[in-house]
Design a protein around this motif. Structure first.
Motif, PDB file in Angstrom:
ATOM      1  N   THR A  24      68.481  70.054  88.912  1.00  0.00           N
ATOM      2  CA  THR A  24      68.033  69.226  87.792  1.00  0.00           C
ATOM      3  C   THR A  24      67.902  69.959  86.468  1.00  0.00           C
ATOM      4  O   THR A  24      67.798  69.323  85.424  1.00  0.00           O
ATOM      5  CB  THR A  24      66.662  68.594  88.100  1.00  0.00           C
ATOM      6  N   GLY A  25      67.848  71.282  86.526  1.00  0.00           N
ATOM      7  CA  GLY A  25      67.632  72.056  85.307  1.00  0.00           C
ATOM      8  C   GLY A  25      66.166  72.158  84.910  1.00  0.00           C
ATOM      9  O   GLY A  25      65.839  72.720  83.871  1.00  0.00           O
ATOM     10  N   VAL A  26      65.274  71.620  85.746  1.00  0.00           N
ATOM     11  CA  VAL A  26      63.837  71.721  85.487  1.00  0.00           C
ATOM     12  C   VAL A  26      63.380  73.119  85.888  1.00  0.00           C
ATOM     13  O   VAL A  26      63.796  73.654  86.918  1.00  0.00           O
ATOM     14  CB  VAL A  26      63.052  70.643  86.272  1.00  0.00           C
ATOM     15  N   ASP A  27      62.537  73.723  85.083  1.00  0.00           N
ATOM     16  CA  ASP A  27      62.042  75.073  85.330  1.00  0.00           C
ATOM     17  C   ASP A  27      61.351  75.164  86.692  1.00  0.00           C
ATOM     18  O   ASP A  27      60.457  74.365  86.998  1.00  0.00           O
ATOM     19  CB  ASP A  27      61.071  75.467  84.209  1.00  0.00           C
ATOM     20  N   PHE A  28      61.747  76.136  87.487  1.00  0.00           N
ATOM     21  CA  PHE A  28      61.175  76.336  88.818  1.00  0.00           C
ATOM     22  C   PHE A  28      59.662  76.511  88.751  1.00  0.00           C
ATOM     23  O   PHE A  28      58.923  75.898  89.521  1.00  0.00           O
ATOM     24  CB  PHE A  28      61.829  77.547  89.490  1.00  0.00           C
ATOM     25  N   GLN A  29      59.180  77.326  87.838  1.00  0.00           N
ATOM     26  CA  GLN A  29      57.733  77.575  87.755  1.00  0.00           C
ATOM     27  C   GLN A  29      56.968  76.305  87.390  1.00  0.00           C
ATOM     28  O   GLN A  29      55.863  76.087  87.867  1.00  0.00           O
ATOM     29  CB  GLN A  29      57.420  78.690  86.761  1.00  0.00           C
ATOM     30  N   TYR A  30      57.572  75.454  86.575  1.00  0.00           N
ATOM     31  CA  TYR A  30      56.952  74.164  86.247  1.00  0.00           C
ATOM     32  C   TYR A  30      56.787  73.328  87.512  1.00  0.00           C
ATOM     33  O   TYR A  30      55.740  72.714  87.735  1.00  0.00           O
ATOM     34  CB  TYR A  30      57.793  73.417  85.214  1.00  0.00           C
ATOM     35  N   LEU A  31      57.828  73.284  88.355  1.00  0.00           N
ATOM     36  CA  LEU A  31      57.750  72.541  89.599  1.00  0.00           C
ATOM     37  C   LEU A  31      56.675  73.123  90.519  1.00  0.00           C
ATOM     38  O   LEU A  31      55.896  72.379  91.121  1.00  0.00           O
ATOM     39  CB  LEU A  31      59.101  72.517  90.308  1.00  0.00           C
ATOM     40  N   VAL A  32      56.623  74.441  90.611  1.00  0.00           N
ATOM     41  CA  VAL A  32      55.612  75.099  91.436  1.00  0.00           C
ATOM     42  C   VAL A  32      54.210  74.757  90.937  1.00  0.00           C
ATOM     43  O   VAL A  32      53.338  74.354  91.711  1.00  0.00           O
ATOM     44  CB  VAL A  32      55.818  76.641  91.444  1.00  0.00           C
ATOM     45  N   ASP A  33      53.990  74.916  89.647  1.00  0.00           N
ATOM     46  CA  ASP A  33      52.667  74.655  89.076  1.00  0.00           C
ATOM     47  C   ASP A  33      52.244  73.197  89.277  1.00  0.00           C
ATOM     48  O   ASP A  33      51.093  72.915  89.600  1.00  0.00           O
ATOM     49  CB  ASP A  33      52.642  74.996  87.586  1.00  0.00           C
ATOM     50  N   THR A  34      53.195  72.278  89.113  1.00  0.00           N
ATOM     51  CA  THR A  34      52.886  70.863  89.267  1.00  0.00           C
ATOM     52  C   THR A  34      52.580  70.519  90.726  1.00  0.00           C
ATOM     53  O   THR A  34      51.605  69.820  91.015  1.00  0.00           O
ATOM     54  CB  THR A  34      54.034  69.994  88.730  1.00  0.00           C
ATOM     55  N   ALA A  35      53.384  71.014  91.644  1.00  0.00           N
ATOM     56  CA  ALA A  35      53.149  70.750  93.067  1.00  0.00           C
ATOM     57  C   ALA A  35      51.816  71.350  93.518  1.00  0.00           C
ATOM     58  O   ALA A  35      51.077  70.734  94.291  1.00  0.00           O
ATOM     59  CB  ALA A  35      54.289  71.291  93.906  1.00  0.00           C
ATOM     60  N   LYS A  36      51.504  72.533  93.023  1.00  0.00           N
ATOM     61  CA  LYS A  36      50.220  73.165  93.366  1.00  0.00           C
ATOM     62  C   LYS A  36      49.057  72.307  92.876  1.00  0.00           C
ATOM     63  O   LYS A  36      48.121  72.030  93.618  1.00  0.00           O
ATOM     64  CB  LYS A  36      50.145  74.554  92.739  1.00  0.00           C
ATOM     65  N   ARG A  37      49.138  71.861  91.646  1.00  0.00           N
ATOM     66  CA  ARG A  37      48.058  71.077  91.043  1.00  0.00           C
ATOM     67  C   ARG A  37      47.925  69.700  91.715  1.00  0.00           C
ATOM     68  O   ARG A  37      46.827  69.238  91.989  1.00  0.00           O
ATOM     69  CB  ARG A  37      48.324  70.911  89.548  1.00  0.00           C
ATOM     70  N   GLU A  38      49.047  69.041  91.962  1.00  0.00           N
ATOM     71  CA  GLU A  38      49.016  67.676  92.467  1.00  0.00           C
ATOM     72  C   GLU A  38      48.709  67.573  93.957  1.00  0.00           C
ATOM     73  O   GLU A  38      48.049  66.627  94.382  1.00  0.00           O
ATOM     74  CB  GLU A  38      50.345  66.967  92.178  1.00  0.00           C
TER      75      GLU A  38
END
Length: 69
Positions: A24-38
């Motif tokens: 998707t081109g979405v930043d890996f760390q953004y996905l990690v941070d979001t999954a951790k938070r959610e």
């Protein structure tokens, strides 16, 4: 489990997030941070007060819309 910045990420989740970032081109760390938070990296988690579920806590209507797209 792989070591994240401060949290252990299950290898299966880490692998899926890397594939999603690449596709998707979405930043890996953004996905990690979001999954951790959610969800705390728990793919089967469900919110007790809504239809939100999964790693990113999508509500049912949002998920259905994404599938249609």
């Amino acid at each position: 489990m792989a070591v994240g910045s401060t949290t252990q990420i299950p290898l299966k989740i880490e692998s899926a997030l890397k594939k999603a970032a690449a596709a998707t081109g979405v930043d890996f760390q953004y996905l990690v941070d979001t999954a951790k938070r959610e969800s705390g990296f728990r793919a089967s988690v469900k919110a007790p007060t809504s239809s939100a579920s999964g790693l990113f806590q999508f509500v049912e209507a949002a998920w259905i819309q994404r599938v249609k797209e």
